[in-house]
Structures are given as C-alpha cells and as structure tokens.
Design a protein around this motif. Sequence first.
Motif, PDB file in Angstrom:
ATOM      1  N   ARG A   1     -37.495 -68.177   3.638  1.00 39.78           N
ATOM      2  CA  ARG A   1     -36.648 -68.440   4.397  1.00 39.78           C
ATOM      3  C   ARG A   1     -36.834 -67.283   5.540  1.00 39.78           C
TER       4      ARG A   1
ATOM      5  N   TYR B   1     -34.455 -78.914  18.250  1.00 39.14           N
ATOM      6  CA  TYR B   1     -36.920 -78.699  17.757  1.00 39.14           C
ATOM      7  C   TYR B   1     -36.286 -79.803  19.100  1.00 39.14           C
TER       8      TYR B   1
ATOM      9  N   TYR C   1     -27.502 -73.782   7.706  1.00 35.38           N
ATOM     10  CA  TYR C   1     -27.904 -73.835   8.438  1.00 35.38           C
ATOM     11  C   TYR C   1     -28.251 -74.546   9.356  1.00 35.38           C
TER      12      TYR C   1
ATOM     13  N   ARG D   1     -38.532 -73.319   8.047  1.00 35.94           N
ATOM     14  CA  ARG D   1     -38.433 -74.710   8.772  1.00 35.94           C
ATOM     15  C   ARG D   1     -39.402 -75.363   9.046  1.00 35.94           C
TER      16      ARG D   1
ATOM     17  N   TYR E   1     -33.168 -71.260  15.504  1.00 35.29           N
ATOM     18  CA  TYR E   1     -32.016 -71.837  13.839  1.00 35.29           C
ATOM     19  C   TYR E   1     -31.047 -70.655  13.786  1.00 35.29           C
TER      20      TYR E   1
ATOM     21  N   LYS F   1     -34.959 -66.966  17.211  1.00 32.52           N
ATOM     22  CA  LYS F   1     -36.323 -68.252  17.713  1.00 32.52           C
ATOM     23  C   LYS F   1     -36.826 -68.270  16.787  1.00 32.52           C
ATOM     24  N   GLY F   2     -37.819 -69.946  17.057  1.00 33.09           N
ATOM     25  CA  GLY F   2     -38.159 -70.014  16.568  1.00 33.09           C
ATOM     26  C   GLY F   2     -39.457 -70.557  17.107  1.00 33.09           C
ATOM     27  N   GLU F   3     -40.578 -71.587  17.235  1.00 31.41           N
ATOM     28  CA  GLU F   3     -41.667 -71.458  17.869  1.00 31.41           C
ATOM     29  C   GLU F   3     -41.741 -71.136  19.687  1.00 31.41           C
TER      30      GLU F   3
ATOM     31  N   GLY G   1     -31.478 -72.227   3.771  1.00 29.91           N
ATOM     32  CA  GLY G   1     -32.490 -72.325   3.888  1.00 29.91           C
ATOM     33  C   GLY G   1     -33.426 -72.713   3.079  1.00 29.91           C
TER      34      GLY G   1
ATOM     35  N   SER H   1     -38.847 -68.636  10.208  1.00 28.64           N
ATOM     36  CA  SER H   1     -37.455 -69.340  10.362  1.00 28.64           C
ATOM     37  C   SER H   1     -36.799 -70.175  10.129  1.00 28.64           C
ATOM     38  N   GLY H   2     -36.307 -69.771   8.866  1.00 31.19           N
ATOM     39  CA  GLY H   2     -35.411 -69.804   7.678  1.00 31.19           C
ATOM     40  C   GLY H   2     -35.409 -71.312   6.998  1.00 31.19           C
TER      41      GLY H   2
ATOM     42  N   PHE I   1     -30.783 -75.758  13.185  1.00 26.30           N
ATOM     43  CA  PHE I   1     -31.924 -76.491  13.621  1.00 26.30           C
ATOM     44  C   PHE I   1     -32.185 -76.843  15.376  1.00 26.30           C
TER      45      PHE I   1
ATOM     46  N   LEU J   1     -39.828 -76.232  16.115  1.00 24.55           N
ATOM     47  CA  LEU J   1     -38.498 -75.203  16.660  1.00 24.55           C
ATOM     48  C   LEU J   1     -38.377 -74.677  17.755  1.00 24.55           C
TER      49      LEU J   1
ATOM     50  N   SER K   1     -29.029 -77.854   7.531  1.00 19.95           N
ATOM     51  CA  SER K   1     -29.193 -77.541   5.656  1.00 19.95           C
ATOM     52  C   SER K   1     -28.394 -76.646   5.365  1.00 19.95           C
TER      53      SER K   1
END
Lengths: 118, 114
Positions: A99, B35, B31, A105, B48, B57-59, B97, A102-103, B33, B45, B94
Amino acid sequence: AQTVTQSQPEMSVQEAETVTLSCTYDTSESDYYLFWYKQPPSRQMILVIRQEAYKQQNATENRFSVNFQKAAKSFSLKISDSQLGDAAMYFCAYRSPSRKTSGSRLTFGEGTQLTVNP
Amino acid sequence: DAGITQSPRYKITETGRQVTLMCHQTWSHSYMFWYRQDLGHGLRLIYYSAAADITDKGEVPDGYVVSRSKTENFPLTLESATRSQTSVYFCASSLAGGPGNEQFFGPGTRLTVL
C-alpha cells in the motif's frame, strides 16, 4: 520502480482466430498482481483478467487466458475465437503488493491496439 | 446512478485558466485515484487518496491539486492549465488499497487546453 512494456503497438486478427498480446515487466518484488484491461472506443476501462504472482496456474476467463512466466517476467494475453467486439486497446498493468506504493497503484504499459477483421 | 461518474466528459479551456474535474463514486470505496492517459504512455497516476482528508502524490503530480473532504468525491484541479495537460483523465476507486482489490474506472474526461 516497476515498468511495464508492451512491444506491439498494433495487432490484427481474423474473426474466430486466436491472437496473443505480449507484455513484459520489470520489478524487484516477489509478490504482485498483473492485469489486462480492455479499452473499447467508448474509453471505458474494463478489467479482462488478473493474475496473482504467487499462483503458478495461469488465469483463464472464458476466451481469455494468460501465459504467466514469472522468471522471464512475461505476461501475455491469449484471446481465442476472436470476436468483432474484442476490437479495442488492451493494456497490461502491474500492481505492487505494498500500500506504500501509491496506494497499490496500477502501472500501465503503453497499450496494444487490436483490430478484428471479419 | 450507482458507480463511478466523472464530469464533465469533455472540456475545452485556455492556457492559464483554472479547471476542476469532478469524480463521484457511490460505493463508499476508501481509495480513489486520478490517472491521465496520453499516447505512448498508457495511464499514469497523478494523485491518490486512501480516505477522506488523506491524499498523496503519484507519478506525475506537478500542476495538479486534489482534495477529498467527503469519501465519495475526489476533484482534480488544474490551477493554471498548460497545453501539456491536454489529455484524457480517468478517476478510479477501490474498496481498499491492497493489490487484490479491483480498481473501478470512471468513463474519463477528455480535456483540451488551447
């Protein structure tokens, strides 16, 4: 970081024939999940099939099956008896077990556009 | 309607304007997200959220802001839109997680920045 590669930007198949879409990934983790998503022209992302890395048996969902080669880090999708409705963009995706990533991802490949010819 | 919805489905804006994309889910999933989908990159991503008031933060988070004051909503804001943010944006949710929990995707928002 995990990466997912789909080396076939486009593929085509005749209706009722079989086609295999390729996917390779890179990871240092030992337990993870792999997915194939279908994206038709409507843009809706639809889960086709999933594979848990700790399961050696290849997943199957009706006409869809995978060939999971953990040592080779390969995860190909086979579509049998192709139908016109299978025409779509197909994405391979990786999901970490943690998790903290990023959760959990999804990391996606670039996609393969599948055309089904009548 | 039950499920996950996004609005608007299409948006055209100009460089420098603020834009907010909405995402709403009715499953009470923890959760959520965001994208973005670009040619040659698949989906990447942006941000999230693990629960209300918890975001991370994501990517590719630069230029985006998120909030989550309620479990069911997860808006994405482009504070000052740039042409490079022209993309298709997908919201997903979701139940939890863990990796075995399926992510359900919304229908996407096509954003064009002129």
